[in-house]
Design an enzyme around this catalytic site. Structure first.
Site, PDB file in Angstrom:
ATOM      1  N   ASP A  14      -4.385 -10.153 -16.869  1.00 55.80           N
ATOM      2  CA  ASP A  14      -3.675 -10.674 -15.695  1.00 55.80           C
ATOM      3  C   ASP A  14      -4.553 -10.736 -14.450  1.00 55.80           C
ATOM      4  OD1 ASP A  14      -1.365 -11.156 -17.067  1.00 55.80           O
ATOM      5  OD2 ASP A  14      -0.353  -9.322 -16.409  1.00 55.80           O
ATOM      6  N   ARG A  95      -1.283   4.422  -6.884  1.00 56.60           N
ATOM      7  CA  ARG A  95      -1.162   3.193  -6.086  1.00 56.60           C
ATOM      8  C   ARG A  95      -1.524   3.407  -4.621  1.00 56.60           C
ATOM      9  NH1 ARG A  95      -1.393   2.404 -11.162  1.00 56.60           N
ATOM     10  NH2 ARG A  95      -0.587   0.431 -11.936  1.00 56.60           N
ATOM     11  N   ASP A 124       5.384  -0.770  -9.537  1.00 56.93           N
ATOM     12  CA  ASP A 124       4.060  -0.780  -8.928  1.00 56.93           C
ATOM     13  C   ASP A 124       3.942  -1.798  -7.792  1.00 56.93           C
ATOM     14  OD1 ASP A 124       2.983   1.318 -10.416  1.00 56.93           O
ATOM     15  OD2 ASP A 124       2.644   0.007 -12.130  1.00 56.93           O
ATOM     16  N   SER A 175       2.021  -1.867 -22.531  1.00 56.87           N
ATOM     17  CA  SER A 175       1.512  -1.866 -21.166  1.00 56.87           C
ATOM     18  C   SER A 175       1.080  -0.436 -20.870  1.00 56.87           C
ATOM     19  CB  SER A 175       2.620  -2.306 -20.211  1.00 56.87           C
ATOM     20  OG  SER A 175       2.228  -2.063 -18.881  1.00 56.87           O
TER      21      SER A 175
END
Ligand code: ARG
Length: 398
Positions: A14, A95, A124, A175
């Site tokens: 991605d 994050r 996220d 994932s």
């Protein structure tokens, strides 16, 4: 008009496609930034080359492992932060540190936006965007993956057409996200909450050790500083514990959790180091914290974990809770013994120079210091209201 963007780059399908897509479709220059928070399997040279091959004008890697452990994992540990009582916030903690570096890089390179590769269904995106708003309200946040409307197959074709080197296959089974604090594995057959997680998904908790062993973790003011007497930095200590505890096949979590965006999702985690540390730390607090402080802290820990999970790391409430937690840790200095055996990790002892455990009060041996004669009057008064209530109103319900 955005001209230059710093993208949080993982090296996966991605974000690789995002580099080229933003360059072509939005007419921007993309700087790819990879933040090393202790991912297990990344060769950063390969990741950098891939970003450049995809069309990034610059590809940077920052080693944030010590910073991540010290400034993000350790505060969470002091707060015993477990989301919904179980998940040590692996992705949620990384994050904000990634955003910090995105913003710093944007400033350094004169970028007017940052970008992430999150979809619209997860937590996220919330963490990236709210954290960016908190640190740099003037920066735009781009979310190409959320807006481009390509399927996984489209992305693979796009990469192929544009000569972007990727390793992805058509069937993406899981994932995965990982860092020092643990590893998260979602999707594939596990989207059925009844399905047993396939054996192949585990990496940190493959059981290899068979001999039971004891391990002593030493804490100073709530922060672990040594393993079996050997002083270590937070990042070293967490890494060592992941290996040592993980080898006993302990530290797996299988749960359904509530995402911020309203979805329940089935999640599997392996967090041998962080779970062992939270267990040991909370145990040490049991002898070092006065009762009311301990109870109030317990109540606030739930809130702390929710804030971090919900993307509010950089927020005034989280800041105030950190101040409370830090104050509570003044005397949380001491040792905890962990006993490891196949499939298990248990606390078998704790000690501290600041321990409030008073043998002469607690013992059932003769000669204790507890004033037995005080107990009768205390208990009578403690229950006086109940006695009054029972004689006037109670008595017929049970
Ligand atoms: N459910 C976890 C969380 O929200 C894990 C998220 C993992 N992220 C990912 N992009 N695979 O913190």
């Amino acid at each position: 008009m955005v001209k230059r963007v710093v993208l949080a780059y993982s090296g996966g399908l991605d974000t690789s496609v995002a580099v080229r897509w933003m360059t072509d479709e939005l007419g921007v220059e993309v700087i790819a930034l990879s933040v090393d928070v202790g991912q297990s399997s990344d060769d950063w040279d390969v990741v950098r080359e891939r970003a450049l091959a995809a069309g990034a004008v610059e590809a940077l890697v920052v080693d944030a492992r010590e910073e991540f452990a010290r400034d993000y994992c350790m505060p969470a540990l002091k707060a015993n932060a477990l989301y919904e009582g179980r998940y040590p916030l692996v992705s949620a903690l990384s994050r904000p540190v990634i955003v910090k570096h995105l913003v710093a890089t944007a400033r350094l390179h004169g970028a007017d936006a940052v970008a992430h590769g999150c979809t619209g269904k997860g937590n996220d995106q919330v963490r990236f965007e709210v954290s960016t708003r908190a640190l740099a309200p003037d920066l735009e946040v781009l979310a190409p993956v959320r807006s481009w409307g390509m399927t996984r197959e489209d992305c693979i074709l796009y990469a192929y057409d544009h000569g972007i080197p990727i390793t992805a296959t058509k069937e993406k089974r899981y994932s995965i996200d990982d860092n020092l604090w643990g590893r998260t594995i979602e999707c594939g057959e596990m989207e059925d909450p009844w399905a047993v997680p396939p054996r192949g998904i585990w990496l940190l908790t493959e059981p290899t050790a068979t001999e039971p062993v004891d391990l002593v973790v030493s804490f100073r003011e709530g922060v672990p500083v040594a393993l079996d007497g050997e002083e270590m930095t937070p990042a070293q200590l967490v890494t060592a514990l992941n290996e040592r505890v993980g080898a006993y096949g302990w530290g797996r979590i299988d749960m359904v959790e509530n995402r911020r965006v309203g979805i329940k999702s089935r999640e599997t985690y392996e967090c041998p180091g962080s779970l062992a540390l939270v267990m040991a730390h909370a145990d040490l607090e049991a002898i070092c914290l006065e009762r009311d402080l301990q109870r109030e802290k317990l109540r606030l820990e739930t809130r702390y974990a929710e804030l971090v999970y919900d993307g509010l790391w950089f927020s005034p409430l989280k800041q105030a809770l950190d101040a409370f937690v830090d104050e509570s840790q003044r005397f949380v200095t001491g040792d905890v013994r962990l006993h490891l055996s196949p499939g298990s990790c248990q606390v078998t002892g704790r000690r501290s120079d600041h321990s409030l455990y008073d043998y002469s009060l607690a013992t059932y041996d003769s000669g204790d210091r507890f004033r037995h004669e005080d107990a009768a009057g205390f208990v009578r008064l403690w229950g006086l209201n109940i006695e009054t209530w029972a004689s006037v109103q109670g008595g017929d319900r049970w």
